[in-house]
Design a protein around this motif. Structure first.
Motif, short mmCIF file in Angstrom:
data_model
loop_
_atom_site.label_atom_id
_atom_site.label_comp_id
_atom_site.label_asym_id
_atom_site.label_seq_id
_atom_site.Cartn_x
_atom_site.Cartn_y
_atom_site.Cartn_z
N THR A 233 0.85 -1.20 0.00
CA THR A 233 0.00 0.00 0.00
C THR A 233 0.88 1.25 0.00
O THR A 233 0.65 2.20 -0.76
N ARG B 254 2.53 1.75 -3.37
CA ARG B 254 1.60 2.26 -4.39
C ARG B 254 1.38 3.76 -4.23
O ARG B 254 1.40 4.51 -5.22
N TYR C 121 -5.66 4.23 6.14
CA TYR C 121 -4.77 3.10 6.37
C TYR C 121 -4.11 3.16 7.74
O TYR C 121 -3.85 2.12 8.36
#
Length: 518
Positions: free
Chosen positions: A162, A165, A397
């Motif tokens: 994550t 990215r 997140y």
């Protein structure tokens, strides 16, 4: 060394098969000859044509060597006369000058009630007294991972894909503003995101403008100390306290005043209260290392004392997100109405230590000066990382990762407690396990926790001695700090068995084995 001897001397030392260019070899050899006196001051060097011929190298190579020697002050070139070795010998008058006597006042920044081993100038080639004290009291470990390293999260569980990215997306945009220095206290969208998070998660009172991004708690404390104190000022520190923060204060020349803690946190005596410090460094939500929480009454008393006496409080909130069985506690800063609290925190334990992003909440009337001080002292950057972190927070997140890790760490904590109980029953107390990434395992009064630490390290298990967190040479308690966050579930039991054997073997020396009764 005359011209012929110089040529022979150089030729004998040139390695024409070496990767280092001949130019660099000749230059280094001639510098060596001049510095050692083999080529004395005033000696005339052979012409570039002669030396090139003697060595069988290009004349341009020799010319480059002579030019470099001239530029660095080794030789002097005179048109029409030649090139001569310069006199670079030290000025004996300056070298042998009598040193001025040192000021009579003793060194500052020592722990109250202690004196350095010796006074006077540091030994030749050695560290300063301040540097020697810092190194001798250093707590940093050569190993930063494994059972039972305190204060280290499980970085293997970090959502690296994550993060990668989000980072790739920002790098593709290649915004020049993210590749320069970080003025204004850091990336504003990150300051806004952290302000929103801290208001909800820690009941902090702050605006985005009050958030200042740093490289971590050490730098936050260092900045506050540099701007708010002078050498020799008194600083309250908890007894025991985190060695890293203590080192920052000592290295700044402050006089440390250890203040004991009890079950309600910092507990200054009447004598302590009679001499207000310039700053007080506290960990009210999870005392480090013992783990108690400062009571509301003590918090209000400390805040009122700080208001009346102009004391700056640095609140170190290092791992309060990880509390087991209850919600994270409100910050001390959230109760401050006088602007006396500087709140410092870090993302390292929530995400990964190598991120090196922390933050502080500065009182409103100090924000501009703190921003200027940060930029002046440290020339901050890492805006790209700050931008990635902003995306990570804003997309949810961070919250989900902390929630997941809290559950995982709580599970590992319980496995470790069960292992302790199975081996020792209630003969060894467990302290500070309600929150954070470590607990403290008490030892018998006669046990030497430093000795146990060294023996367990040799056996492949990392722990920290509680004694090293005390300012006093005779600590009130003996124990071991055991970090469980970075230890896989199936490794906790075997690792603790190894540690338990070390504890038992050490205790045997004093004929007091703390094993569980059959």
């Amino acid at each position: 060394m005359d011209t012929v001897i110089l040529s022979d001397w150089l030729a004998a030392r040139l390695d024409r098969t070496a990767a280092e260019p001949v130019y660099r070899q000749v230059l280094g050899l001639m510098q060596q000859a001049i510095l050692t006196g083999q080529l004395p001051p005033g000696a005339k060097l052979p012409s570039s044509r002669t030396l090139a011929g003697d060595l069988g190298i290009a004349r341009n190579t020799v010319l480059h060597v002579y030019d470099q020697l001239t530029a660095e002050g080794y030789v002097i070139s005179t048109t029409g006369s030649g090139t001569y070795v310069a006199d670079t010998r030290p000025d004996t008058t300056a070298v042998n000058a009598r040193k001025a006597p040192r000021a009579a006042s003793g060194p500052v920044g020592v722990v109250a009630g202690t004196e350095p081993a010796q006074s006077g100038a540091p030994e030749r080639g050695g560290l300063s007294m301040r540097g020697s004290r810092l190194i001798s009291k250093a707590g940093v470990s050569a190993r930063q991972w494994g059972a039972f390293m305190p204060g280290v999260p499980d970085v293997s569980e970090f959502p690296a894909r994550t993060w990668s990215r989000l980072q790739s997306k920002l790098w593709k945009q290649a915004n020049p503003d993210l590749l320069t220095y970080a003025p204004g206290g850091g990336y504003r969208p990150l300051r806004r995101a952290l302000s929103d998070y801290l208001r909800v998660a820690r009941s902090a009172k702050c605006t985005p403008d009050q958030i200042i991004i740093t490289t971590g708690i050490h730098q936050s404390i260092d900045l506050a100390v540099r701007l708010l104190t002078d050498v020799g000022d008194r600083a309250w520190v908890e007894e025991p306290c985190y060695w890293g923060a203590r080192s920052v204060l000592q290295a700044s020349g402050l006089t440390l005043v250890p203040v004991p803690v009890d079950d309600e946190g910092l507990n200054p005596s009447e004598q302590d209260l009679k001499s207000p410090p310039r700053i007080a460094l506290v960990t009210p939500s999870h005392q480090y290392p013992l783990g108690m929480v400062m009571s509301l009454a003590r918090r209000r008393t400390l805040l009122e004392y700080a208001r009346q006496h102009g004391v700056w409080i640095i609140e170190d909130d290092y791992d309060s997100e990880f509390r087991y069985g209850s919600r994270p506690l409100a910050s001390l800063q959230g109760l401050d109405d006088a602007g006396q609290v500087i709140y410092v925190g870090s993302l390292g334990k929530m995400l990964f230590p190598g991120l090196r992003i922390g933050y502080m909440i500065a009182p409103e009337h100090l924000v501009d000066r703190f921003r200027t001080g940060l930029a002046e002292l440290y020339r901050e950057g890492q805006l790209m990382q700050q931008a990635v972190l902003t995306e990570f927070i804003m997309d949810g997140y961070l919250t989900s990762h902390v929630r997941r890790m809290r559950a995982l760490y709580g599970e590992r904590r319980q496995i470790l407690i069960d292992a302790i109980t199975a081996r020792f029953g209630d003969t060894l107390p467990v302290m500070g396990d309600e929150a954070g990434l470590h607990l403290v395992l008490g030892l018998p009064d006669h046990a030497d926790d430093r000795e146990v630490t060294a023996a367990s390290y040799d056996a492949g298990v990392i722990v920290r001695p509680l004694a090293s967190y005390y300012n006093s040479e005779t600590p009130e308690r003996r124990g071991l700090l055991l970090g469980y966050a970075c230890v896989p579930n199936d490794r906790i039991g075997p690792a603790f068995d190894t540690l338990a054997r070390v504890i038992e073997q050490t205790a045997l020396k004093t004929s007091a084995v703390p094993t569980r009764a059959a």
